[in-house]
Design an enzyme around this catalytic site. Structure first.
Site, PDB file in Angstrom:
ATOM      1  N   ASP A   1     -20.986  22.068  -2.954  1.00 50.08           N
ATOM      2  CA  ASP A   1     -21.607  23.123  -3.748  1.00 50.08           C
ATOM      3  C   ASP A   1     -21.012  24.475  -3.357  1.00 50.08           C
ATOM      4  OD1 ASP A   1     -23.402  23.981  -5.710  1.00 50.08           O
ATOM      5  OD2 ASP A   1     -24.885  24.555  -4.212  1.00 50.08           O
TER       6      ASP A   1
ATOM      7  N   HIS B   1     -25.033  36.869  -8.182  1.00 48.38           N
ATOM      8  CA  HIS B   1     -25.960  36.130  -7.328  1.00 48.38           C
ATOM      9  C   HIS B   1     -25.750  36.502  -5.858  1.00 48.38           C
ATOM     10  CE1 HIS B   1     -28.503  32.920  -5.852  1.00 48.38           C
ATOM     11  NE2 HIS B   1     -27.492  32.362  -5.200  1.00 48.38           N
TER      12      HIS B   1
ATOM     13  N   GLU C   1     -31.822  26.220  -9.183  1.00 50.95           N
ATOM     14  CA  GLU C   1     -30.573  26.981  -9.219  1.00 50.95           C
ATOM     15  C   GLU C   1     -29.770  26.505 -10.428  1.00 50.95           C
ATOM     16  OE1 GLU C   1     -28.431  26.812  -5.538  1.00 50.95           O
ATOM     17  OE2 GLU C   1     -29.745  28.284  -4.574  1.00 50.95           O
TER      18      GLU C   1
ATOM     19  N   GLU D   1     -26.656  25.853 -12.381  1.00 47.89           N
ATOM     20  CA  GLU D   1     -25.256  25.653 -12.041  1.00 47.89           C
ATOM     21  C   GLU D   1     -24.582  24.775 -13.093  1.00 47.89           C
ATOM     22  OE1 GLU D   1     -24.275  24.514  -8.093  1.00 47.89           O
ATOM     23  OE2 GLU D   1     -26.079  25.378  -7.182  1.00 47.89           O
TER      24      GLU D   1
ATOM     25  N   ASP E   1     -29.510  22.615  -8.784  1.00 48.83           N
ATOM     26  CA  ASP E   1     -29.482  22.376  -7.339  1.00 48.83           C
ATOM     27  C   ASP E   1     -30.772  22.933  -6.740  1.00 48.83           C
ATOM     28  OD1 ASP E   1     -28.335  21.427  -4.986  1.00 48.83           O
ATOM     29  OD2 ASP E   1     -27.539  23.388  -4.476  1.00 48.83           O
TER      30      ASP E   1
ATOM     31  N   ARG F   1     -36.622  27.588  -0.484  1.00 46.64           N
ATOM     32  CA  ARG F   1     -36.228  28.891   0.066  1.00 46.64           C
ATOM     33  C   ARG F   1     -36.852  29.180   1.425  1.00 46.64           C
ATOM     34  NH1 ARG F   1     -31.744  29.751  -2.839  1.00 46.64           N
ATOM     35  NH2 ARG F   1     -32.166  29.923  -5.066  1.00 46.64           N
TER      36      ARG F   1
ATOM     37  N   GLN G   1     -35.011  27.149   3.950  1.00 48.35           N
ATOM     38  CA  GLN G   1     -33.688  27.741   4.094  1.00 48.35           C
ATOM     39  C   GLN G   1     -33.722  29.001   4.957  1.00 48.35           C
ATOM     40  OE1 GLN G   1     -31.796  28.485   0.333  1.00 48.35           O
ATOM     41  NE2 GLN G   1     -29.959  29.369   1.228  1.00 48.35           N
TER      42      GLN G   1
ATOM     43  N   LYS H   1     -31.554  22.067   0.961  1.00 52.50           N
ATOM     44  CA  LYS H   1     -30.747  21.671  -0.194  1.00 52.50           C
ATOM     45  C   LYS H   1     -30.528  20.166  -0.304  1.00 52.50           C
ATOM     46  CE  LYS H   1     -29.199  25.901  -1.485  1.00 52.50           C
ATOM     47  NZ  LYS H   1     -29.078  26.435  -2.846  1.00 52.50           N
TER      48      LYS H   1
ATOM     49  N   THR I   1     -30.661  17.182  -6.162  1.00 50.04           N
ATOM     50  CA  THR I   1     -29.780  17.885  -7.088  1.00 50.04           C
ATOM     51  C   THR I   1     -29.785  17.081  -8.374  1.00 50.04           C
ATOM     52  OG1 THR I   1     -28.359  18.718  -5.309  1.00 50.04           O
ATOM     53  CG2 THR I   1     -27.424  18.681  -7.519  1.00 50.04           C
TER      54      THR I   1
ATOM     55  N   GLU J   1     -34.301  35.274  -7.632  1.00 53.50           N
ATOM     56  CA  GLU J   1     -33.848  36.529  -8.221  1.00 53.50           C
ATOM     57  C   GLU J   1     -34.760  36.985  -9.353  1.00 53.50           C
ATOM     58  OE1 GLU J   1     -29.205  36.355  -8.551  1.00 53.50           O
ATOM     59  OE2 GLU J   1     -30.000  34.306  -8.556  1.00 53.50           O
TER      60      GLU J   1
END
Length: 702
Positions: free
Chosen positions: A154, A161, A229, A231, A264, A268, A271, A284, A288, A397
Site C-alpha cells: 500500500d 492527503h 480509505e 484508494e 483500505d 486510527r 495506529q 491496517k 482491505t 480528513e
C-alpha cells in the site's frame, strides 16, 4: 516548497503499446443488452471470478451490461488467440491469465470485443445453446476475489492527503523530506484482502490510555476510530520477475494487468499508538476490501488525463522520471449508510488524478531494489484526497475539515468515525467527450461489532478445472470437529491422521455403548449412524461439511495437508501396497468384529459368546493374511509395513486392529511377529501416541 498546482501540463499521452487511438465517433455497441448507465460497456470488459449462486465451481468471466460471460464455456472460441492457454479460464483465479502477458491480454480483449460487438462475429450471438450456458445474469452469480494475492503493498501517494495528515498530527503541512523524492509505501497483509460485500469486523488492539500523555501507556480496547480509505488497487501481470531484476519506466505498462476499487480500512486510534517508528501494523492488517471486477489497464487508456501535480521541485531521480507523467480520469465517490438511515449519503467525491505518484512510478519503485514481482500481486495507491473539503478520501480528513463531525446528507446523523452497522460504498467511473463510459462497479463493506467471528475466510482462490478449489486447502477448510468414540478403531485411524497432519480440531464424544450414534442429531450428519465423522467449514461453498468413512477422511486430509507426513506415498507401487493393507483391514477384518454385527449374531444365536467367537475367528484369519502380505513387502521396524521408512495409511489401519484383536483374545504375539515389530516402532512416535484411545477425553480405562 513550491505550490504544486500552478501548472497543468499539456501532454500527448502516448497510448499502451498494444492500443489504437480511440475513435471520435460514438462508441461501438454490443448485441448484448447494456443499460445506458452500466459500468460494464463493450469498451470495458472487466475480468472477474464467479460461481453460480446455486453451487458449482469458480471460474473466469467477463462482465457485459447486466450479464457475465463465462470464459470457460467459450474457451473453444478463444483458441485462436495467439499464445493464449485457454485452460486458464477454468481456474478459480485470474493468476494464470495474468501471467500470460500483455500481448495475450490485448489479443484476448480484441477477440472478446469481436464476439460481443454488434455487427461483428456471430459465432456466439447465433449459438443459442452455447449462449444459454455462457451468458448468465449477474444477479445469478456470486463474485469472489479475482486473484490469489501473493503480496500486497500500500502506497501513500496523494499529496493532499499527506499534507492534511501533517497538519493534523504535526501542525505543519510541510512534507517529510523523502515524500517528494520517492513513493512512500508499506507492505500490507494479503490474507485479509476481501472481496466486496464481505463484512468488516471492528478490530481490537492497543490504544493510548491518554493520548495527551503517552507516557501513561496503553490499554486493550475496541477500536473507536474506525475509518475508510478511498484508494485504487492494481494487479501485477506477466511472468514473475527474478530476484535482482527491475521493471523500468519504459516497460512498466506491460506489467499492469488491471485496476480495482479499494477500501483500505484503518483503525486510527490503534495506529496512533503503534505507528512510531515503523508505521502501521494492526491498524491496517485486519481488512482491505476490493471490487471484484478487474478493469483492464488497456480499457483505461482513452481516459488518460494530465496529472494535477507537477514533478519539478524536486525532479524525481532518473529511474522514476515518467515521460508520460499523467494519470487516469476516474471519478470516485464514497457514500455511507447507517443502519437507521433510509438511503446512502455521499460523503466524498474525488478523482484518481489527485495522485502525485502515479501507478507506473509506484510499480517501478517497488522493484528498484530487485524485489521480485509475481502475477496477482496487488498494489494500492494510498488514500486519494483532493484539494476541496468534499474530495477527501478518509473520515479522518472529512470530519476534521467539517469541524469535528461530518453530516450524513439529510439523515440528521453525523459521524466522526464509522459506527457499527455503517455500510461504506465506493464507486468509480470514467467518461470522455466521445460518450465513452466504463466503470468499476462498487466495493462495499458493513461494519460488524468487535468480537464478531466471520464464518468464511474470504481468501484467494487457487485451483483448476474441472472442479476448481478456490483456496489453498489449509485456508479453504477450517473449524474442524471430530465426532469420535475413544475405542472405535475407525475413529482411531482418523485421530492418527489428524495428529500426523497437525490439524487442530474439537473432539465431540459419541458414546456407542449408550447408542448416541442412533440419535436423530447424529443420523443427520451420518446416515450410516457410525463414527468417525469429520466436520469442517468450507470457505469455497460457504457452508459446514461432514465427511464420514475413515478412508475418505484420511485421503482428504492427506491431499489437503501434503506438506506434512505423506500417508499415501508418492511412489505408485508403495502407495498401492499401503492401500492394499489398509483395505484388507477395512473390508476383510474390521467389519467382521463390528459391535453391531456381534450383537446381531449373538441375538440370532441366543448368546453373546457366539458373536464374540465369530469376531475372534474372523479377526485371527484376517490378521494372518495381513501378516503374510506385510512380510512379502519386506515390512520391518525400520521400513515399516510397506518399506517406506515411515508410517503410512497401512499403519493407521493395522495398529488399531492389533489392539482390538487382543480384546477378543486373538494371540497376536504368536501369529503376527512382523506386524508386532512395526507396532513397537510406532509406539515411539509422538503423534501416534496422541491419538491412542487411552489419551482421549471420553476414555474409560477398563
Amino acid at each position: 516548497q513550491k505550490a504544486h498546482r500552478t501548472e497543468i501540463r499539456a501532454n500527448s499521452f502516448p497510448l499502451h503499446p498494444f492500443s489504437s487511438q480511440p475513435k471520435m465517433a460514438g462508441p461501438p455497441k454490443s448485441w448484448v443488452q447494456v443499460p445506458e448507465d452500466s459500468d460494464f460497456t463493450l469498451q470495458n470488459l472487466p475480468y472477474g471470478i464467479f460461481s453460480n449462486k446455486e453451487g458449482g465451481g469458480r471460474r473466469c468471466g467477463v462482465a457485459i451490461g447486466n450479464s457475465v460471460l463465462d470464459l470457460s464455456a467459450i474457451s473453444h472460441l478463444l483458441a485462436t488467440v495467439p499464445g493464449l492457454d485457454t485452460s486458464c479460464f477454468s481456474q478459480a483465479s485470474l493468476n494464470a491469465f495474468m501471467a500470460q502477458g500483455a500481448s495475450v491480454w490485448h489479443q484476448t480483449r480484441k477477440r472478446l470485443t469481436n464476439l460481443l460487438e454488434e455487427g461483428a462475429s456471430d459465432e456466439l450471438r447465433t449459438n443459442t445453446e452455447l449462449l444459454a450456458k455462457a451468458l448468465l445474469p449477474l444477479s445469478s452469480v456470486q463474485m469472489h476475489l479475482p486473484a490469489t494475492i501473493g503480496d500486497y503493498t500500500d502506497f501513500f501517494s496523494s499529496r493532499d492527503h499527506a499534507e492534511n495528515c501533517g497538519e493534523m498530527f504535526r501542525n505543519s503541512r510541510a512534507l517529510n523530506p523523502n515524500w517528494l523524492r520517492l513513493p512512500v509505501c508499506y507492505h500490507g497483509r494479503a490474507s485479509s484482502v476481501f472481496p466486496s460485500g464481505t463484512p468488516v469486523v471492528r478490530p481490537r488492539g492497543q490504544v493510548h490510555i491518554d493520548k495527551k500523555e503517552p507516557e501513561k501507556g496503553s490499554k486493550f480496547a475496541d477500536c473507536k476510530a474506525l475509518d475508510f480509505e478511498l484508494e485504487m488497487g492494481f494487479f501485477v501481470g506477466g511472468l514473475p520477475t527474478t530476484p535482482g531484476s527491475t521493471i523500468s519506466i519504459e516497460d512498466v505498462e506491460s506489467r499492469i494487468f488491471g485496476l480495482v476499487l479499494m477500501n483500505d480500512w484503518s483503525a486510527r486510534d490503534i495506529q496512533a499508538w503503534e505507528y512510531v517508528p515503523l508505521g502501521p501494523f494492526g491498524a491496517k492488517n485486519f481488512a482491505t476490501s476490493i471490487s471484484p471486477w478487474v478493469v483492464p489497464y488497456e480499457a483505461l487508456l482513452p481516459f488518460r488525463s494530465p496529472a494535477i501535480s507537477v514533478q519539478d521541485d524536486p525532479v524525481p531521480l532518473p529511474y522514476l522520471q515518467d515521460p508520460k507523467y499523467d494519470s487516469f480520469d476516474v471519478a470516485l465517490e464514497v457514500s455511507i449508510q447507517g443502519k437507521e438511515m433510509a438511503e446512502r449519503a455521499v460523503v466524498s467525491r474525488s478523482n484518481m488524478k489527485h495522485l502525485y505518484w502515479n501507478i507506473r512510478q509506484q510499480l517501478v519503485h517497488h522493484t528498484v531494489t530487485g524485489c521480485s514481482m509475481r502475477p496477482g500481486d496487488l498494489l494500492g495507491t494510498g488514500t486519494i484526497s483532493g484539494p476541496s473539503p468534499d474530495s477527501l478520501g478518509s473520515m479522518l480528513e472529512l470530519s476534521w475539515k467539517a469541524g469535528g463531525s461530518l453530516p450524513l446528507g439529510t439523515s440528521g446523523q453525523t459521524r466522526k468515525f464509522l459506527e457499527d452497522g455503517d455500510s461504506v460504498v465506493m464507486t468509480g467511473s470514467c467518461r470522455n467527450s466521445t460518450g465513452l463510459r466504463i466503470g468499476f462497479g462498487s466495493v462495499q463493506g458493513t461494519v460488524l461489532p468487535a468480537g464478531t467471528v466471520l464464518p468464511d475466510a474470504a481468501s484467494p482462490p487457487t485451483a483448476t478445472d474441472p472442479t476448481p478449489v478456490p483456496l489453498p486447502p489449509t485456508e479453504r477448510f477450517h473449524s474442524f470437529r471430530l465426532f469420535s468414540y475413544w475405542r472405535s478403531t475407525c475413529s482411531w485411524r482418523v485421530r492418527m491422521a489428524l495428529a500426523a497432519k497437525r490439524v487442530k480440531y474439537e473432539y465431540v464424544a459419541v458414546n456407542l455403548r449408550k447408542e448416541e450414534n442412533r440419535t436423530e442429531d447424529h443420523k443427520a450428519i451420518n446416515p450410516m449412524q457410525q463414527v468417525p465423522v469429520l466436520e469442517f467449514f468450507d470457505s469455497f461453498e460457504g457452508k459446514t461439511v461432514q465427511l464420514s468413512q475413515s478412508l475418505a477422511i484420511i485421503e482428504f486430509l492427506d491431499e489437503c495437508f501434503p506438506d506434512k507426513l505423506r500417508l499415501l506415498p508418492r511412489d505408485p507401487l508403495v502407495r498401492a501396497r499401503a492401500r492394499q493393507l489398509a483395505e484388507a483391514i477395512n473390508s476383510g477384518v474390521q467389519p467382521l468384529q463390528n459391535s453391531r454385527l456381534i450383537a446381531l449374531i449373538s441375538a440370532d444365536a441366543n448368546g453373546a459368546a457366539s458373536g464374540e467367537a465369530f469376531a475372534a475367528r474372523a479377526t485371527r484369519e484376517g490378521l494372518v493374511a495381513v501378516e503374510a502380505m506385510a512380510a512379502s513387502f519386506g515390512a520391518s521396524a525400520y521400513g515399516f509395513l510397506v518399506g517406506s521408512g515411515e508410517p503410512t495409511l497401512a499403519e493407521l489401519y493395522v495398529i488399531p486392529q492389533l489392539t482390538n484383536a487382543r480384546r477378543f483374545g486373538v494371540p497376536v504375539e504368536e501369529i503376527c511377529p512382523t506386524l508386532l515389530e512395526v507396532e513397537r516402532a510406532c509406539a515411539g512416535i509422538d503423534w501416534m501416541q496422541e491419538a491412542h484411545p487411552s489419551k482421549q477425553p471420553d476414555a474409560v480405562i477398563e
